[in-house]
Structure formats: C-alpha cells, structure tokens
Enzyme design. Structure first.
Site, short mmCIF file in Angstrom:
data_model
loop_
_atom_site.label_atom_id
_atom_site.label_comp_id
_atom_site.label_asym_id
_atom_site.label_seq_id
_atom_site.Cartn_x
_atom_site.Cartn_y
_atom_site.Cartn_z
N SER A 242 -72.11 -13.96 -35.09
CA SER A 242 -72.34 -15.27 -34.44
C SER A 242 -73.82 -15.61 -34.37
CB SER A 242 -71.72 -15.29 -33.04
OG SER A 242 -72.10 -14.16 -32.30
N HIS A 272 -64.98 -9.62 -34.83
CA HIS A 272 -66.10 -9.97 -33.94
C HIS A 272 -65.50 -10.38 -32.59
CE1 HIS A 272 -70.05 -11.04 -32.76
NE2 HIS A 272 -70.18 -12.22 -33.33
N HIS A 318 -68.56 0.12 -33.78
CA HIS A 318 -69.64 -0.87 -33.77
C HIS A 318 -70.50 -0.71 -35.03
CE1 HIS A 318 -72.93 -3.41 -32.38
NE2 HIS A 318 -72.01 -3.97 -31.62
N ARG A 327 -72.45 -2.54 -22.15
CA ARG A 327 -71.76 -3.72 -21.63
C ARG A 327 -70.35 -3.33 -21.20
NH1 ARG A 327 -72.48 -7.49 -26.78
NH2 ARG A 327 -71.68 -5.57 -27.68
N ASP A 373 -65.69 -5.36 -26.04
CA ASP A 373 -64.36 -5.98 -26.07
C ASP A 373 -63.25 -5.06 -25.58
OD1 ASP A 373 -65.30 -8.39 -27.08
OD2 ASP A 373 -65.32 -7.62 -29.12
N1 NMX Z 1 -60.34 1.49 -35.67
C1 NMX Z 1 -60.02 1.93 -36.91
N2 NMX Z 1 -60.88 2.04 -37.92
C2 NMX Z 1 -62.16 1.74 -37.65
C3 NMX Z 1 -62.59 1.33 -36.38
C4 NMX Z 1 -61.61 1.19 -35.37
N3 NMX Z 1 -61.91 0.74 -34.16
N4 NMX Z 1 -63.92 1.11 -36.43
C5 NMX Z 1 -64.31 1.38 -37.69
N5 NMX Z 1 -63.25 1.76 -38.42
C6 NMX Z 1 -63.20 2.06 -39.86
C7 NMX Z 1 -63.61 0.80 -40.62
O1 NMX Z 1 -62.52 -0.11 -40.74
C8 NMX Z 1 -64.06 1.40 -41.94
O2 NMX Z 1 -62.91 1.71 -42.67
P1 NMX Z 1 -62.86 1.56 -44.28
O3 NMX Z 1 -63.89 2.53 -44.77
O4 NMX Z 1 -61.48 1.91 -44.63
O5 NMX Z 1 -63.23 0.13 -44.57
C9 NMX Z 1 -64.71 2.69 -41.50
O6 NMX Z 1 -64.18 2.99 -40.20
C10 NMX Z 1 -66.22 2.61 -41.39
O7 NMX Z 1 -66.56 1.51 -40.56
P2 NMX Z 1 -67.92 1.54 -39.71
O8 NMX Z 1 -69.06 1.60 -40.65
O9 NMX Z 1 -67.85 2.57 -38.65
O10 NMX Z 1 -67.84 0.15 -38.95
P3 NMX Z 1 -68.34 -1.28 -39.45
O11 NMX Z 1 -69.78 -1.40 -39.12
O12 NMX Z 1 -67.91 -1.54 -40.84
O13 NMX Z 1 -67.46 -2.23 -38.52
C11 NMX Z 1 -66.49 -2.96 -36.48
C12 NMX Z 1 -67.74 -2.38 -37.15
C13 NMX Z 1 -66.81 -3.34 -35.05
C14 NMX Z 1 -66.07 -4.24 -37.24
C15 NMX Z 1 -65.36 -1.90 -36.55
O14 NMX Z 1 -65.75 -0.78 -35.79
C16 NMX Z 1 -64.03 -2.44 -36.07
O15 NMX Z 1 -63.28 -3.02 -36.87
N6 NMX Z 1 -63.70 -2.26 -34.76
C17 NMX Z 1 -62.50 -2.82 -34.18
C18 NMX Z 1 -62.68 -4.32 -33.94
C19 NMX Z 1 -63.68 -4.57 -32.83
O16 NMX Z 1 -63.65 -3.95 -31.79
N7 NMX Z 1 -64.58 -5.54 -33.07
C20 NMX Z 1 -65.51 -5.98 -32.00
C21 NMX Z 1 -66.97 -5.66 -32.30
C22 NMX Z 1 -67.85 -6.05 -31.15
N8 NMX Z 1 -67.93 -7.49 -30.93
O17 NMX Z 1 -67.89 -7.89 -29.85
O18 NMX Z 1 -68.08 -8.27 -31.87
C1 MLT Z 2 -71.94 -8.61 -30.46
O1 MLT Z 2 -72.10 -8.67 -29.24
O2 MLT Z 2 -72.34 -9.51 -31.22
C2 MLT Z 2 -71.14 -7.49 -31.03
O3 MLT Z 2 -71.30 -6.32 -30.31
C3 MLT Z 2 -71.26 -7.32 -32.51
C4 MLT Z 2 -72.56 -6.83 -33.07
O4 MLT Z 2 -73.55 -6.62 -32.39
O5 MLT Z 2 -72.55 -6.61 -34.31
#
Ligand code: NMX
Ligand code: MLT
Length: 439
Positions: A242, A272, A318, A327, A373
């Site tokens: 964002s 996100h 994350h 947070r 979240d």
């Molecule tokens: N559950 C299952 N798999 C996960 C999770 C999770 N919570 N977090 C990371 N992974 C997997 C990810 O999908 C990836 O798999 P692949 O290699 O098959 O593509 C692998 O672990 C490596 O990912 P990372 O490098 O650890 O994480 P990345 O930086 O790519 O993504 C998020 C970060 C936040 C998108 C990821 O952790 C996620 O999808 N979390 C669940 C959704 C979530 O909580 N999002 C909110 C983020 C915060 N916000 O407020 O925006």
């Molecule tokens: C945010 O607050 O924007 C989320 O934690 C996602 C991020 O920092 O990548």
C-alpha cells in the site's frame, strides 16, 4: 497551521542533505542485487528512501525512530484515555518531533474543520450495488475526492516545484479528516441500511468520533481501540504494497487521492491488508469446527490441514519482520488487559503458540511469527464490528496517516518519478551463464 510551520522550518536542512546525496555522492554503491531478488519480488533490495518509519527485522516498526511501546508511551493521550491522540501520531509522522498535547490537539482541530464530505460522494456510494465490497466503496470515495484536489488545481495554475508540498499537505489533511467519516458511513450504510450522514463532533478526538459514528455499543472502549488501531496501522516503511503503490503513483505527480486509491487497491489483496479478515475467518472456522477453543493437538492438526490444502496461515509470516510483530503484541496486550476471557482472544493466543511451530516444521516461511493481522480482527469482533469484510477499510483509514506523511515529504524533497529498469528472462539467464563460466 502547525504542521505547515514545522515542515517549513525543517525543509532547508533536509533539502541540503538531499542535494549532497544526489549531486556529490550519487555513485556510491549501497547494495548489490541478486537473481533471487529479481525473481523473488524484489525482497530486501534497498531502493526506497523515507524518514517517516523503518522496519527493523528484529524489533519491528520504528515510527520516526520510536518503537511501538515508546510511541504509545510518549505521545499525548486523549482525555481520560490510556491511548494517544491520533492527531499526535500524525504530528510525529509529519514532523519527526513528539508533540505536546496542545500540538496534538491542533492537528485534531484541523481535522474537525475538514471532515465534511461533499454530497456527491454520498450519492456515488449509494448508487453502487448492495453487495459491493467495502474496499471498493472506500477506494471509489477516495478517488472521487480528487475532484477537489488543491494540488491538481494549483499544478494546473503553474505552481512552482518548491511549494508542491504545501498543497500536498492541504490535500493530505483533507483526506485524513474525511476518511473516518467515509468509513463510518460505508459501515452504517452497507450493513444497517442507514442513509444519514455521520457527523463529526468537534468536541471529540479522531478515535472517539470514529467510535461515535460507527455506533458501536461500548463507545468508550471502541474509541480506545480505534486510537490504538489507527496508530498501529499507520506506517510500515515504504516497501509494503500500500505504501509503495501510493508512493509510486504520487511520483508521477498524481494527487494524493489518486495515489492513495492505488494504495488502497493494494491493501485489498489477501497477502496484504485483507489478511485481517482471512485471519478472523480462520479463527472462527476453528472455533466452529471444535465447538470452542480446541485442544492444542487439534489446533496443530487444523494448522497442518490448512497448509496441506495449499493455503497460507493468515496473519503469520512477513516480508521483513523476523520476530512477532510488536503491533500484534500491542493489540494482544490491549485485549488481555480488557477482555482476557474472551474465547477468540484465548484462541488467538493458542494459535500464537501453535502456528509458529507448524510453520517452522514446514520450513518454508522465513518468518513463522504473527503479524498485525493475526489478532486485529478479533478485537473488532469483540466490540461488535463483526462484518469482517470491513476490516481492511479500518486498516486503510490508519494507513492513510503514514502514506500521506510520506507523500508530503516526497514532494517537499522533490523525489523524482519512480522508474526502475526491467530485464527479459533471456537477459537474466545470460547474466547467470556468464557468472557461472569458469574464470
Ligand atoms: N502460511 C503458509 N506459508 C507461508 C506463510 C504462511 N503464513 N508465510 C510464508 N509462507 C510461504 C510462502 O507462501 C512461500 O511459499 P512458496 O515458496 O511456496 O511460494 C514461502 O513461505 C516463503 O515466503 P516468505 O519469503 O517467508 O514470505 P514472503 O515475504 O514471500 O511473504 C507474506 C510474506 C506476509 C505475504 C506471507 O508470509 C504470507 O502469505 N502470510 C500470510 C498472509 C498474511 O498474513 N499477510 C499479511 C501481511 C501483513 N500485512 O498486514 O500486510
Ligand atoms: C504492513 O503493515 O504494510 C504489512 O505489515 C506488510 C509489510 O510491511 O510488508
């Protein structure tokens, strides 16, 4: 106006620092970029500049250098409240200085003056089909406000570059003032069919106004949560979707309304901001499946079932953090201090024990810890805001505080059009082949 004065005072020094970096040190190497980063979503490439906040992987967000506990402790509080005034947080983000109570209240007074929503925005929202997602409504309302942008008007009149930030600040104050009113209207209209326009009360602060306009039953408790919620969601450095989308669009000199509606569109994605709604859904599903807070072994299996079905555990992991998100901790502390026996809070707490272990066993996520979240929706649910599609709207109201501060400073420091370079896959393969050739 207080923010205008403070930024004006600080500008000459910041501009000088920026000039030195751009002119005298432009060729100093900061970092190298790997193939993994290019194919991996640009993770960790240091390429954005902001002084508003910084995410330390081991300590979480620093808002103008302050941790979350420091921010909550040092900012002036709303009367009779344990939580800071949101106006004080905005002052901090905009100026880098901790405000006095009077200074925080001056920002709040600016918001009072600007909270009126043009009639056409209400009309626009009311013409949308009833089943429209609240993030679509919010994004449309924000975009429609571009009609009144001071920045765009002045730009057309030939405004000079060194004063861009002044109308950017005008627009930012207008936007942040209107957002809680728009959000509350969307909530009351969409879920309760109320057509009446919410009224901002100048005697109340941002958080209390929001609680009043939302018409929740425990207005005092919800006002406290709203203050905390907006502060916690305000900024998370510049690389998150964002903030980055807002910055990118703003760099083309689109006004903040266009820029922030792009940011909101990014926030609406499940990886996100939408993760807060998914996260609560996941908890509610668990509660339903097990008829209450499950045994640890059952929850362990439930978490594995989620992973095995190809889904993520929402609220965990994350892109930058490598510890539990402060947070998340702040929200959990809020809940445990006020309603420790709430079933969903107890469940969220148990997930905090189980999910990281499951993610570690799976071995994919770099950060198995909870992010903001993982529990934010649970608190909304407790106060009766149970329409969880709406939660990302709340994230958006908070996020506006950070991205507008960044937008104002980006214009003040004449940050240029953002335009990274792309490559083709063949070019990247050629780079790899060359690097692997024996010397
Ligand atoms: N559950 C299952 N798999 C996960 C999770 C999770 N919570 N977090 C990371 N992974 C997997 C990810 O999908 C990836 O798999 P692949 O290699 O098959 O593509 C692998 O672990 C490596 O990912 P990372 O490098 O650890 O994480 P990345 O930086 O790519 O993504 C998020 C970060 C936040 C998108 C990821 O952790 C996620 O999808 N979390 C669940 C959704 C979530 O909580 N999002 C909110 C983020 C915060 N916000 O407020 O925006
Ligand atoms: C945010 O607050 O924007 C989320 O934690 C996602 C991020 O920092 O990548």
């Amino acid at each position: 106006m207080i923010l205008h004065e403070k930024i004006s005072e600080q500008l000459p020094e910041w501009r000088e620092r920026m000039k030195l970096l751009a002119k005298d040190h432009a060729d100093v190497v900061v970092d190298e970029v790997t193939v993994g980063q290019i194919v991996g979503g640009m993770r960790d490439i240091k390429s954005l500049l902001t002084d508003v906040s910084f995410v330390d992987p081991a300590h979480g967000i620093l808002l103008r250098g302050m941790t979350i506990p420091e921010t909550l402790k040092k900012l002036p509080k709303a009367r009779g409240s344990k939580m800071p005034l949101v106006g004080g947080l905005y002052y901090l983000l905009m100026t880098g200085e901790t405000p006095t109570r009077e200074q925080a209240l001056e920002v709040e007074a600016e918001w009072d003056k600007r909270a009126e929503i043009p009639e056409y925005v209400y009309k626009l929202l009311k013409t949308m089909p009833k089943d429209t997602h609240p993030m679509i409504l919010l994004t449309q309302a924000v975009m429609s406000l571009a009609r009144n942008s001071a920045f765009t008007k002045k730009y057309k009149e030939g405004m000079k570059k060194d004063v861009y930030w002044e109308s950017a600040l005008e627009d930012s104050l207008d936007l942040t003032a209107k957002l809680p009113v728009i959000a509350a209207f969307i909530y009351r209209y969409k879920y309760f069919g109320e057509k009446k326009k919410p009224k901002y009360n100048p005697k109340l602060d941002y958080g209390a106004n929001f609680a009043r306009m939302m018409k929740v039953s425990d207005k005092k408790g919800y006002a406290e949560l709203s203050r905390l919620y907006f502060i916690l969601h305000s900024d998370h450095e510049s690389g998150n979707v964002s903030a980055h989308a807002t910055h990118l669009v703003g760099s083309s000199l689109s006004d903040i309304y266009f820029a922030f509606s792009a940011g909101l569109s990014g926030l609406a994605g499940p990886l996100h901001g939408l993760a807060n709604q998914e996260s609560l859904g996941w908890l509610l599903d668990a509660r339903k499946r097990f008829g209450g807070v499950p045994w640890r072994d059952d929850l362990y299996k439930y978490a594995w079932d989620t992973l095995n079905s190809g889904k993520v555990i929402p609220g965990y992991g994350h892109g930058v953090l490598r510890v539990p998100d402060p947070r998340f901790t702040a929200l959990m502390e809020f809940a445990k201090a006020r309603f420790p026996d709430d079933e969903l809070v107890r469940l969220a707490d148990l997930v905090f024990e189980v999910a990281p272990a499951v993610l570690k066993e799976q071995g994919k996520a770099k950060d198995p810890a909870p992010n903001v979240d993982a529990v934010s929706g649970t608190l909304q649910y407790y106060y009766g805001v149970r329409e969880f599609e709406f939660y990302t709207v709340l994230f958006g109201v908070g996020r506006a505080l950070g991205v507008t501060a960044n937008y104002v400073w980006a214009r003040a420091l004449s940050q240029p059009l953002e335009r990274p370079k792309s490559m083709t896959t063949k070019m990247l393969e050629d780079v790899v082949a060359k690097a692997k050739q024996p010397a």
